[in-house]
Design a protein around this motif. Structure first.
Motif, PDB file in Angstrom:
ATOM      1  N   UNK A   1       0.827  -1.168   0.000  1.00 53.05           N
ATOM      2  CA  UNK A   1       0.000   0.000   0.000  1.00 53.05           C
ATOM      3  C   UNK A   1       0.878   1.241   0.000  1.00 53.05           C
ATOM      4  N   UNK A   2       0.453   2.271  -0.805  1.00 46.97           N
ATOM      5  CA  UNK A   2       1.228   3.493  -0.916  1.00 46.97           C
ATOM      6  C   UNK A   2       0.890   4.432   0.220  1.00 46.97           C
ATOM      7  N   UNK A   3       1.892   5.149   0.610  1.00 49.95           N
ATOM      8  CA  UNK A   3       1.715   6.126   1.680  1.00 49.95           C
ATOM      9  C   UNK A   3       1.348   7.487   1.049  1.00 49.95           C
ATOM     10  N   UNK A   4       0.315   8.111   1.505  1.00 48.76           N
ATOM     11  CA  UNK A   4      -0.080   9.422   1.001  1.00 48.76           C
ATOM     12  C   UNK A   4       0.547  10.499   1.851  1.00 48.76           C
ATOM     13  N   UNK A   5       0.895  11.564   1.164  1.00 50.78           N
ATOM     14  CA  UNK A   5       1.545  12.668   1.861  1.00 50.78           C
ATOM     15  C   UNK A   5       0.538  13.818   1.986  1.00 50.78           C
ATOM     16  N   UNK A   6       0.431  14.409   3.115  1.00 55.37           N
ATOM     17  CA  UNK A   6      -0.509  15.503   3.337  1.00 55.37           C
ATOM     18  C   UNK A   6       0.183  16.859   3.189  1.00 55.37           C
ATOM     19  N   UNK A   7      -0.546  17.833   2.657  1.00 55.98           N
ATOM     20  CA  UNK A   7      -0.054  19.209   2.515  1.00 55.98           C
ATOM     21  C   UNK A   7      -0.858  20.125   3.432  1.00 55.98           C
ATOM     22  N   UNK A   8      -0.154  21.011   4.011  1.00 55.65           N
ATOM     23  CA  UNK A   8      -0.874  22.006   4.812  1.00 55.65           C
ATOM     24  C   UNK A   8      -1.287  23.175   3.903  1.00 55.65           C
TER      25      UNK A   8
END
Length: 99
Positions: A1-8
């Motif tokens: 499973x791919x890890x999603x990156x969050x943006x502020x």
């Protein structure tokens, strides 16, 4: 499973500009003359005034030449035309004048 990156939010959009340190002082300006004198430079009013002034000059020239009969006729006509011209130009000025 791919890890999603969050943006502020701050990293996507630039920060709003900071207000300047000097603030303009609001002031109220009052005009003592409600109508600008430059508004009288309307071509129609200048043309009417030039015609009336030209007729008056012609009348004076004819008076110097001694043609009194023609001067009397001019005077009779101008006695009617001058007030009518003045009031019609005044009405035209106030109708076309934009506040």
């Amino acid at each position: 499973m791919k890890k999603t990156k969050g943006f502020t939010f701050r990293t996507i959009f630039p920060p709003p500009p900071k207000p300047s340190l000097t603030r303009p002082c609001p002031f109220k300006a009052y005009s003592l003359i409600p109508v600008s004198p430059l508004a009288m430079l309307d071509p129609t009013i200048l043309t009417i005034g030039g015609i009336v002034l030209g007729i008056a000059i012609i009348e004076r020239i004819l008076e110097r030449w001694g043609v009194i009969d023609l001067v009397d006729q001019f005077a009779k006509v101008m006695r009617f035309i001058l007030p009518v011209t003045f009031y019609s130009a005044l009405i035209y000025f106030f109708v076309t004048f934009m506040l």
